[in-house]
Design a protein around this motif. Sequence first.
Motif, PDB file in Angstrom:
ATOM      1  N   PRO A  22       0.888  -1.261  -0.144  1.00  0.00           N
ATOM      2  CA  PRO A  22       0.132   0.008   0.089  1.00  0.00           C
ATOM      3  C   PRO A  22       0.764   1.340  -0.070  1.00  0.00           C
ATOM      4  O   PRO A  22       1.933   1.112   0.952  1.00  0.00           O
ATOM      5  CB  PRO A  22      -0.748  -0.183   1.275  1.00  0.00           C
ATOM      6  N   GLY A  23       0.737   2.121  -0.801  1.00  0.00           N
ATOM      7  CA  GLY A  23       1.009   3.362  -0.968  1.00  0.00           C
ATOM      8  C   GLY A  23       2.621   3.283  -1.630  1.00  0.00           C
ATOM      9  O   GLY A  23       3.217   4.448  -2.250  1.00  0.00           O
ATOM     10  N   MET A  24       2.980   2.113  -2.062  1.00  0.00           N
ATOM     11  CA  MET A  24       4.379   2.039  -2.581  1.00  0.00           C
ATOM     12  C   MET A  24       4.348   1.446  -3.840  1.00  0.00           C
ATOM     13  O   MET A  24       5.315   1.552  -4.883  1.00  0.00           O
ATOM     14  CB  MET A  24       5.222   1.007  -2.002  1.00  0.00           C
ATOM     15  N   GLY A  25       3.147   0.827  -4.465  1.00  0.00           N
ATOM     16  CA  GLY A  25       2.738   0.431  -5.758  1.00  0.00           C
ATOM     17  C   GLY A  25       3.584  -0.904  -5.830  1.00  0.00           C
ATOM     18  O   GLY A  25       3.820  -1.572  -5.034  1.00  0.00           O
ATOM     19  N   LEU A  26       3.769  -1.325  -7.298  1.00  0.00           N
ATOM     20  CA  LEU A  26       4.426  -2.523  -7.404  1.00  0.00           C
ATOM     21  C   LEU A  26       6.091  -2.104  -7.905  1.00  0.00           C
ATOM     22  O   LEU A  26       6.606  -1.119  -8.395  1.00  0.00           O
ATOM     23  CB  LEU A  26       4.027  -3.152  -8.747  1.00  0.00           C
ATOM     24  N   ARG A  27       6.790  -2.971  -7.048  1.00  0.00           N
ATOM     25  CA  ARG A  27       8.127  -2.891  -7.119  1.00  0.00           C
ATOM     26  C   ARG A  27       9.002  -4.122  -7.312  1.00  0.00           C
ATOM     27  O   ARG A  27       8.783  -5.186  -6.985  1.00  0.00           O
ATOM     28  CB  ARG A  27       8.962  -2.312  -5.737  1.00  0.00           C
TER      29      ARG A  27
ATOM     30  N   TYR B  32      -7.241   0.782 -11.705  1.00  0.00           N
ATOM     31  CA  TYR B  32      -6.428   0.664 -12.947  1.00  0.00           C
ATOM     32  C   TYR B  32      -5.132   1.219 -12.985  1.00  0.00           C
ATOM     33  O   TYR B  32      -4.720   2.152 -12.473  1.00  0.00           O
ATOM     34  CB  TYR B  32      -7.288   1.419 -13.882  1.00  0.00           C
ATOM     35  N   LEU B  33      -4.262   0.303 -13.290  1.00  0.00           N
ATOM     36  CA  LEU B  33      -2.723   0.593 -13.297  1.00  0.00           C
ATOM     37  C   LEU B  33      -1.924   0.922 -14.603  1.00  0.00           C
ATOM     38  O   LEU B  33      -2.379   0.116 -15.717  1.00  0.00           O
ATOM     39  CB  LEU B  33      -1.964  -0.368 -12.672  1.00  0.00           C
ATOM     40  N   CYS B  34      -1.143   1.827 -14.914  1.00  0.00           N
ATOM     41  CA  CYS B  34      -0.411   1.903 -16.124  1.00  0.00           C
ATOM     42  C   CYS B  34       1.056   1.770 -15.678  1.00  0.00           C
ATOM     43  O   CYS B  34       1.483   1.994 -14.614  1.00  0.00           O
ATOM     44  CB  CYS B  34      -0.506   3.479 -16.752  1.00  0.00           C
ATOM     45  N   ALA B  35       1.616   1.161 -16.600  1.00  0.00           N
ATOM     46  CA  ALA B  35       3.299   0.986 -16.520  1.00  0.00           C
ATOM     47  C   ALA B  35       3.944   0.951 -17.931  1.00  0.00           C
ATOM     48  O   ALA B  35       3.497   0.798 -18.852  1.00  0.00           O
ATOM     49  CB  ALA B  35       3.333  -0.610 -16.085  1.00  0.00           C
ATOM     50  N   VAL B  36       5.102   1.537 -17.668  1.00  0.00           N
ATOM     51  CA  VAL B  36       5.952   1.934 -18.823  1.00  0.00           C
ATOM     52  C   VAL B  36       7.211   1.102 -18.761  1.00  0.00           C
ATOM     53  O   VAL B  36       7.791   0.730 -17.673  1.00  0.00           O
ATOM     54  CB  VAL B  36       6.295   3.676 -18.923  1.00  0.00           C
ATOM     55  N   LEU B  37       7.660   0.486 -19.888  1.00  0.00           N
ATOM     56  CA  LEU B  37       8.637  -0.422 -20.092  1.00  0.00           C
ATOM     57  C   LEU B  37       9.938   0.175 -20.708  1.00  0.00           C
ATOM     58  O   LEU B  37       9.668   0.745 -21.693  1.00  0.00           O
ATOM     59  CB  LEU B  37       8.062  -1.608 -20.857  1.00  0.00           C
ATOM     60  N   HIS B  38      10.931  -0.071 -20.040  1.00  0.00           N
ATOM     61  CA  HIS B  38      12.380   0.481 -20.330  1.00  0.00           C
ATOM     62  C   HIS B  38      13.044  -0.842 -20.858  1.00  0.00           C
ATOM     63  O   HIS B  38      13.031  -1.937 -20.248  1.00  0.00           O
ATOM     64  CB  HIS B  38      13.051   1.423 -19.467  1.00  0.00           C
ATOM     65  N   LEU B  39      13.849  -0.800 -22.083  1.00  0.00           N
ATOM     66  CA  LEU B  39      14.708  -1.661 -22.255  1.00  0.00           C
ATOM     67  C   LEU B  39      15.948  -1.167 -21.888  1.00  0.00           C
ATOM     68  O   LEU B  39      16.619   0.018 -22.539  1.00  0.00           O
ATOM     69  CB  LEU B  39      14.747  -2.149 -23.669  1.00  0.00           C
ATOM     70  N   ILE B  40      16.698  -1.540 -20.533  1.00  0.00           N
ATOM     71  CA  ILE B  40      18.149  -1.156 -20.456  1.00  0.00           C
ATOM     72  C   ILE B  40      19.060  -2.134 -20.198  1.00  0.00           C
ATOM     73  O   ILE B  40      18.976  -3.000 -19.478  1.00  0.00           O
ATOM     74  CB  ILE B  40      17.865  -0.331 -18.898  1.00  0.00           C
ATOM     75  N   GLN B  41      20.153  -2.104 -20.979  1.00  0.00           N
ATOM     76  CA  GLN B  41      21.132  -2.968 -21.144  1.00  0.00           C
ATOM     77  C   GLN B  41      20.800  -4.403 -21.015  1.00  0.00           C
ATOM     78  O   GLN B  41      21.307  -5.242 -20.170  1.00  0.00           O
ATOM     79  CB  GLN B  41      22.240  -2.847 -19.793  1.00  0.00           C
TER      80      GLN B  41
ATOM     81  N   LYS C 267      12.667  -3.244 -17.715  1.00  0.00           N
ATOM     82  CA  LYS C 267      12.276  -2.583 -16.624  1.00  0.00           C
ATOM     83  C   LYS C 267      11.077  -1.904 -16.652  1.00  0.00           C
ATOM     84  O   LYS C 267      10.920  -0.967 -17.508  1.00  0.00           O
ATOM     85  CB  LYS C 267      13.368  -1.233 -16.186  1.00  0.00           C
ATOM     86  N   LEU C 268      10.165  -2.473 -15.641  1.00  0.00           N
ATOM     87  CA  LEU C 268       8.626  -1.744 -15.965  1.00  0.00           C
ATOM     88  C   LEU C 268       8.337  -1.264 -14.579  1.00  0.00           C
ATOM     89  O   LEU C 268       8.742  -1.265 -13.645  1.00  0.00           O
ATOM     90  CB  LEU C 268       7.628  -3.225 -15.707  1.00  0.00           C
ATOM     91  N   VAL C 269       8.049   0.131 -14.995  1.00  0.00           N
ATOM     92  CA  VAL C 269       7.743   0.968 -13.818  1.00  0.00           C
ATOM     93  C   VAL C 269       6.165   1.321 -13.610  1.00  0.00           C
ATOM     94  O   VAL C 269       5.637   1.826 -14.700  1.00  0.00           O
ATOM     95  CB  VAL C 269       8.507   2.363 -14.025  1.00  0.00           C
ATOM     96  N   PHE C 270       5.589   1.334 -12.463  1.00  0.00           N
ATOM     97  CA  PHE C 270       4.115   1.371 -12.427  1.00  0.00           C
ATOM     98  C   PHE C 270       3.776   2.519 -11.727  1.00  0.00           C
ATOM     99  O   PHE C 270       4.422   3.192 -10.931  1.00  0.00           O
ATOM    100  CB  PHE C 270       3.728   0.125 -11.452  1.00  0.00           C
ATOM    101  N   GLY C 271       2.612   3.009 -12.276  1.00  0.00           N
ATOM    102  CA  GLY C 271       1.889   4.051 -11.355  1.00  0.00           C
ATOM    103  C   GLY C 271       1.159   3.562 -10.113  1.00  0.00           C
ATOM    104  O   GLY C 271       1.006   2.263 -10.068  1.00  0.00           O
ATOM    105  N   GLN C 272       0.743   4.493  -9.278  1.00  0.00           N
ATOM    106  CA  GLN C 272      -0.022   3.916  -8.121  1.00  0.00           C
ATOM    107  C   GLN C 272      -1.222   3.548  -8.364  1.00  0.00           C
ATOM    108  O   GLN C 272      -1.867   2.859  -7.588  1.00  0.00           O
ATOM    109  CB  GLN C 272       0.087   5.287  -6.907  1.00  0.00           C
TER     110      GLN C 272
END
Lengths: 113, 114
Positions: free
Chosen positions: A39-44, B88-97, B101-106
Amino acid sequence: NAGVTQTPKFQVLKTGQSMTLQCAQDMNHEYMSWYRQDPGMGLRLIHYSVGAGITDQGEVPNGYNVSRSTTEDFPLRLLSAAPSQTSVYFCASSYFEGANEQFFGPGTRLTVL
Amino acid sequence: KQEVTQIPAALSVPEGENLVLNCSFTDSAIYNLQWFRQDPGKGLTSLLLIQSSQREQTSGRLNASLDKSSGRSTLYIAASQPGDSATYLCAVLHLIQGAQKLVFGQGTRLTINP
């Protein structure tokens, strides 16, 4: 296709205990990864693998080990569980080329007392 | 460092309305952007995937757009239904080396009221 499967669905551990969270996929995906959701950290991102025999650390790897002996399986090991590891854990997989659409498993809800 | 922000954090609307969920990201060097749905206590279900070279994708009542230069994506839901209630979650994907790397919003917690 079963997609991405995870076991167990729920687990309660005592501090210091060890366990392995299982993840399997039947889509012949090269790339597999583990996330935790808080919660509050999202997915990591915890750890990821680009193929059998190849793993690397993500954003929050401390306290977790992984190995990838087959394309299908990517287990996550907690060697000595801590209350800070209470979380919901998700496994994901994708092809390494092309669209790279990520497919997620149903999750494992872990509580460490 | 890539940061993904979703606004609003929560949204409640009556059934039948059209609505827009917003996602912004700070680094435009993305490989793709993916929208997910998460029901309480469940996993993530992929809704739409937009490659970095694409402007939009559609699936049924859902339409997602991507403006990579401004670092924005929107998810449009037409004729909302109570069954659309979820996070509903959005996530952006980077290709790094060689690594993805998938980075999510809250996430945006959506409630559709009958």
